[in-house]
Scaffold this active site. Structure first.
Site, short mmCIF file in Angstrom:
data_model
loop_
_atom_site.label_atom_id
_atom_site.label_comp_id
_atom_site.label_asym_id
_atom_site.label_seq_id
_atom_site.Cartn_x
_atom_site.Cartn_y
_atom_site.Cartn_z
N GLU A 1 0.85 -1.19 0.00
CA GLU A 1 0.00 0.00 0.00
C GLU A 1 0.88 1.24 0.00
O GLU A 1 1.92 1.28 0.66
CB GLU A 1 -0.91 -0.01 1.24
CG GLU A 1 -1.95 1.07 1.29
CD GLU A 1 -2.95 0.84 2.43
OE1 GLU A 1 -3.33 -0.33 2.67
OE2 GLU A 1 -3.34 1.82 3.08
N ASP B 1 0.19 5.33 0.58
CA ASP B 1 -0.90 6.16 1.13
C ASP B 1 -0.66 7.65 1.11
O ASP B 1 0.39 8.12 1.58
CB ASP B 1 -1.10 5.84 2.63
CG ASP B 1 -1.77 4.53 2.89
OD1 ASP B 1 -2.34 3.97 1.96
OD2 ASP B 1 -1.71 4.08 4.05
N GLU C 1 -3.11 10.39 3.08
CA GLU C 1 -4.32 10.62 3.87
C GLU C 1 -4.31 12.08 4.33
O GLU C 1 -3.28 12.57 4.80
CB GLU C 1 -4.40 9.69 5.07
CG GLU C 1 -4.70 8.25 4.72
CD GLU C 1 -4.95 7.41 5.96
OE1 GLU C 1 -6.12 7.05 6.20
OE2 GLU C 1 -3.98 7.11 6.67
N HIS D 1 -0.79 12.94 5.73
CA HIS D 1 -0.21 11.75 6.34
C HIS D 1 0.17 10.80 5.22
O HIS D 1 -0.64 10.51 4.33
CB HIS D 1 -1.29 11.15 7.26
CG HIS D 1 -0.96 9.83 7.87
ND1 HIS D 1 -0.58 9.69 9.18
CD2 HIS D 1 -0.99 8.57 7.36
CE1 HIS D 1 -0.39 8.41 9.46
NE2 HIS D 1 -0.63 7.72 8.37
N THR D 2 1.41 10.31 5.22
CA THR D 2 1.86 9.36 4.21
C THR D 2 2.35 8.08 4.89
O THR D 2 2.83 8.11 6.03
CB THR D 2 2.99 9.93 3.33
OG1 THR D 2 4.17 10.12 4.14
CG2 THR D 2 2.58 11.25 2.70
N GLU E 1 5.19 6.07 8.87
CA GLU E 1 4.45 7.31 8.71
C GLU E 1 5.38 8.52 8.64
O GLU E 1 6.32 8.65 9.42
CB GLU E 1 3.48 7.52 9.88
CG GLU E 1 2.42 6.44 10.01
CD GLU E 1 2.84 5.28 10.88
OE1 GLU E 1 4.03 5.20 11.25
OE2 GLU E 1 1.97 4.45 11.22
N ASP F 1 -12.40 9.60 16.18
CA ASP F 1 -11.80 8.97 17.35
C ASP F 1 -10.28 9.14 17.37
O ASP F 1 -9.64 8.89 18.40
CB ASP F 1 -12.17 7.49 17.43
CG ASP F 1 -11.80 6.71 16.18
OD1 ASP F 1 -11.69 7.32 15.10
OD2 ASP F 1 -11.64 5.48 16.28
N TRP F 2 -9.67 9.58 16.23
CA TRP F 2 -8.22 9.76 16.21
C TRP F 2 -7.69 10.85 15.29
O TRP F 2 -6.57 11.32 15.46
CB TRP F 2 -7.52 8.45 15.82
CG TRP F 2 -7.83 7.98 14.41
CD1 TRP F 2 -8.85 7.17 14.03
CD2 TRP F 2 -7.13 8.33 13.20
NE1 TRP F 2 -8.84 6.98 12.66
CE2 TRP F 2 -7.78 7.67 12.14
CE3 TRP F 2 -6.01 9.11 12.93
CZ2 TRP F 2 -7.36 7.79 10.82
CZ3 TRP F 2 -5.58 9.23 11.60
CH2 TRP F 2 -6.25 8.57 10.56
N GLY G 1 -5.56 13.75 17.98
CA GLY G 1 -5.65 12.47 18.67
C GLY G 1 -7.04 12.11 19.11
O GLY G 1 -7.23 11.27 19.99
N ARG H 1 9.48 5.13 19.87
CA ARG H 1 8.56 4.16 19.27
C ARG H 1 9.27 2.86 18.93
O ARG H 1 8.63 1.81 18.84
CB ARG H 1 7.95 4.79 18.01
CG ARG H 1 6.93 3.94 17.32
CD ARG H 1 6.38 4.70 16.13
NE ARG H 1 5.51 3.87 15.32
CZ ARG H 1 5.06 4.22 14.13
NH1 ARG H 1 5.40 5.41 13.63
NH2 ARG H 1 4.28 3.43 13.44
#
Length: 286
Positions: free
Chosen positions: A101, A103, A105, A118-119, A130, A194-195, A199, A274
């Site tokens: 995929e 993306d 977004e 957002h990629t 991301e 919700d996000w 957030g 992360r």
């Protein structure tokens, strides 16, 4: 990068010729509205596609064709005003549990606050790559061109011809790269309050509905996959196939650095918290 490219060429034939799959024309020929109970429409004699979202449902479409490599362009005009809680997704994707995929977004925001672009890149079902950006213009005031260049060596995300992200083939480091699975183009407009905005702290204001995003001037200079075969010819030269071996020249490298210095707001490759076991291997390459 060179070893990755050489490794790739051992696996697969280099498709030198390419058929132009589509150019700006009638969107009825290229896309099907797939969900939304009438909230997705192709209008103006096939020149414009619109997706709408209200409290009951969003909407979406997909390409009639599947592609295995190409340069895909689409002009989008995003939901104006208070778009908080909404997401407009525009992406390439294959099917199955180990899908690939690529993306775009667009995360909505309160009036006057910037959209977040957002990629992400998934390969063999694994994403977590991301990068997020602000844009240097209002993406709701007019149409702007969002492009994906996907060839065996790299994926380049561009906005109005300016590259914002490059994901290189680093199979030599053990990083999977999308190269074997044909992908369709998908887009949807949906509620993700919700996000999506701060957030999930900012919810969708349904008094502003319906929310509408618009699309036009689709172009796919690409290899169409049909019945297990590609439309791109091997061992034949073509003037239309520059994208297949395209890489960024010094001017575009500078543009990419400008965007990433001034407009990037999140990069997984700098998020050490992360990845306590260490950053992904592609992050250690310049």
């Amino acid at each position: 990068m060179s070893s990755s490219g050489l490794k790739f060429n051992l696996f697969m034939p280099l498709f030198l010729g390419c058929l132009m799959a589509a150019n700006a024309g009638n969107l009825h020929n290229d896309f099907d509205i797939t969900w939304g109970d009438g909230r997705g429409n192709i209008i103006n004699n096939g020149e414009v596609l619109t997706l709408s979202l209200d409290k009951a449902s969003g909407s979406g479409f997909q390409s009639k064709n599947e592609y295995l490599f190409g340069k895909i362009d689409m002009q989008l005009k995003l939901v104006p005003g208070n778009s908080a809680g909404t997401v407009t997704a525009y992406y390439l994707s294959s099917k199955g549990s180990t899908w690939d995929e690529i993306d775009f977004e667009f995360l909505g925001n309160l009036s006057g606050d910037p959209y977040i672009l957002h990629t992400n890149v998934f390969s063999q079902g694994k994403g977590n790559r991301e990068q997020q950006f602000y844009l240097w213009f209002d993406p709701t005031a007019d149409f702007h061109t969002y492009s994906i260049l996907w060839n065996p060596q790299r994926i380049i995300f561009s906005v109005d011809g300016t590259p914002i992200r490059e994901f290189k083939n680093m199979e030599s480091l053990g990083v999977p790269f999308p190269k074997n699975q044909p992908m369709r183009i998908y887009s949807s407009l949906w509620n993700a309050d919700d996000w999506a905005t701060r957030g999930g702290l900012v919810k969708t204001d349904w008094t502003q509905a319906p929310f509408t995003a618009s699309y036009r001037n689709f172009n796919a200079d690409a290899c169409v996959w049909s019945n297990g075969a590609t439309s791109c010819k091997s061992n034949s030269s073509s003037s239309n196939n520059a994208w297949f071996s395209q890489e960024m020249d010094s001017t575009n490298q500078q543009r990419l650095q400008w965007v990433q210095k001034n407009y990037m707001i999140y990069n997984y490759c700098t998020d050490a918290k992360r990845f306590p076991q260490g950053l992904p291997p592609e992050c250690n390459m310049s």
